[in-house]
Design a protein around this motif. Sequence first.
Motif, PDB file in Angstrom:
ATOM      1  N   ASP A 119       0.846  -1.186   0.000  1.00  0.00           N
ATOM      2  CA  ASP A 119       0.000   0.000   0.000  1.00  0.00           C
ATOM      3  C   ASP A 119       0.883   1.239   0.000  1.00  0.00           C
ATOM      4  O   ASP A 119       2.079   1.174   0.331  1.00  0.00           O
ATOM      5  N   LYS A 231       3.086  -1.832   4.467  1.00  0.00           N
ATOM      6  CA  LYS A 231       2.510  -3.178   4.337  1.00  0.00           C
ATOM      7  C   LYS A 231       1.054  -3.103   3.906  1.00  0.00           C
ATOM      8  O   LYS A 231       0.276  -2.283   4.395  1.00  0.00           O
ATOM      9  N   LYS A 232       0.685  -3.962   2.981  1.00  0.00           N
ATOM     10  CA  LYS A 232      -0.659  -3.966   2.424  1.00  0.00           C
ATOM     11  C   LYS A 232      -1.678  -4.285   3.513  1.00  0.00           C
ATOM     12  O   LYS A 232      -1.516  -5.210   4.297  1.00  0.00           O
ATOM     13  N   GLY A 233      -2.730  -3.484   3.552  1.00  0.00           N
ATOM     14  CA  GLY A 233      -3.805  -3.712   4.519  1.00  0.00           C
ATOM     15  C   GLY A 233      -3.666  -2.970   5.828  1.00  0.00           C
ATOM     16  O   GLY A 233      -4.584  -3.004   6.652  1.00  0.00           O
ATOM     17  N   ASP A 234      -2.539  -2.270   6.049  1.00  0.00           N
ATOM     18  CA  ASP A 234      -2.349  -1.546   7.310  1.00  0.00           C
ATOM     19  C   ASP A 234      -2.985  -0.155   7.179  1.00  0.00           C
ATOM     20  O   ASP A 234      -2.303   0.861   7.018  1.00  0.00           O
ATOM     21  N   GLU A 235      -4.311  -0.129   7.239  1.00  0.00           N
ATOM     22  CA  GLU A 235      -5.047   1.111   7.027  1.00  0.00           C
ATOM     23  C   GLU A 235      -4.809   2.135   8.145  1.00  0.00           C
ATOM     24  O   GLU A 235      -4.835   3.345   7.910  1.00  0.00           O
ATOM     25  N   LYS A 238      -1.490   3.783   7.423  1.00  0.00           N
ATOM     26  CA  LYS A 238      -1.658   4.591   6.215  1.00  0.00           C
ATOM     27  C   LYS A 238      -2.338   5.919   6.543  1.00  0.00           C
ATOM     28  O   LYS A 238      -1.906   6.987   6.066  1.00  0.00           O
TER      29      LYS A 238
END
Length: 280
Positions: A119, A231-235, A238
């Motif tokens: 992300d 890292k993908k999905g770490d909203e 983000k």
Amino acid sequence: MQLRQVTTASAAVLALALAATACGSDKKDGGSNGSGGGKITIGIKIDQPGLGLKTPDGKYTGFDVDVATYVAKELGYDAKDIVFKETKSADRETAIERGDVKFIAATYSITDERLQKVDFAGPYLLAHQDILVRADDDSFKSPADLNNKKLCSVAGSTSAKNVHDKLAPKAQLQEYGGYSECLSGLENKAVDALTTDDSILAGFASQQNFQGKFKLAGFKMTNENYGIGLKKGDEDLKKKINDALTKMVSDGSWDKAVKDNFGPANYKNEPAPKIGDIVK
């Protein structure tokens, strides 16, 4: 019976220790991230003046470094808590997925392909592919003027090939080992132009030994939206990084970082992009 009492007491002590550790790690976002308690590891480039450079005395300088440091501070980390880790272009997704770094700020363009794996927060800078020429050379009015000219780029880069394939099919491609070699070749008239992102070109041209010798053509051949990879999905992370970037722009720190790192090259940068505004 005595052994059981000792074991029970030890378990109680261990539980209290774990609870204390958990409470301590909540004070800062991200925890140890493989670098010890209270530290954060951030991926950067270390060989790009103006963006990410490790100096001989072990310090880190550049626009990406300034952005990363500001973001880390907003996440609760002092400068002494930051561990900068070199992440080469080919290793960035792996470093994020493996947890070697908490996030990456390293001329990391947001692309659909990369979004499949990681992300991005941001973007925090809109760069463009451009060319750098000698300051006294006024022969380049458009990319087509690169036809029959010697165009330099570094080994492994696709920038020169993009120009050759799409804009100037008769450009004579010259591949050197590094940008400093291309700059030396440009200075000595062994090549006529150097191409890559304008932010990178401005950073190199801003070096003290090159100041005043080169200029950017301002062709804006591509759009490169620099984002902070995570890292993908770490909203949650983000959002926190996006909030930090928004604050960096609003309080003037973003403009100061641009001036400090690119000023000597007269880099006509784009205004700070809005969060989530990906320019195609």
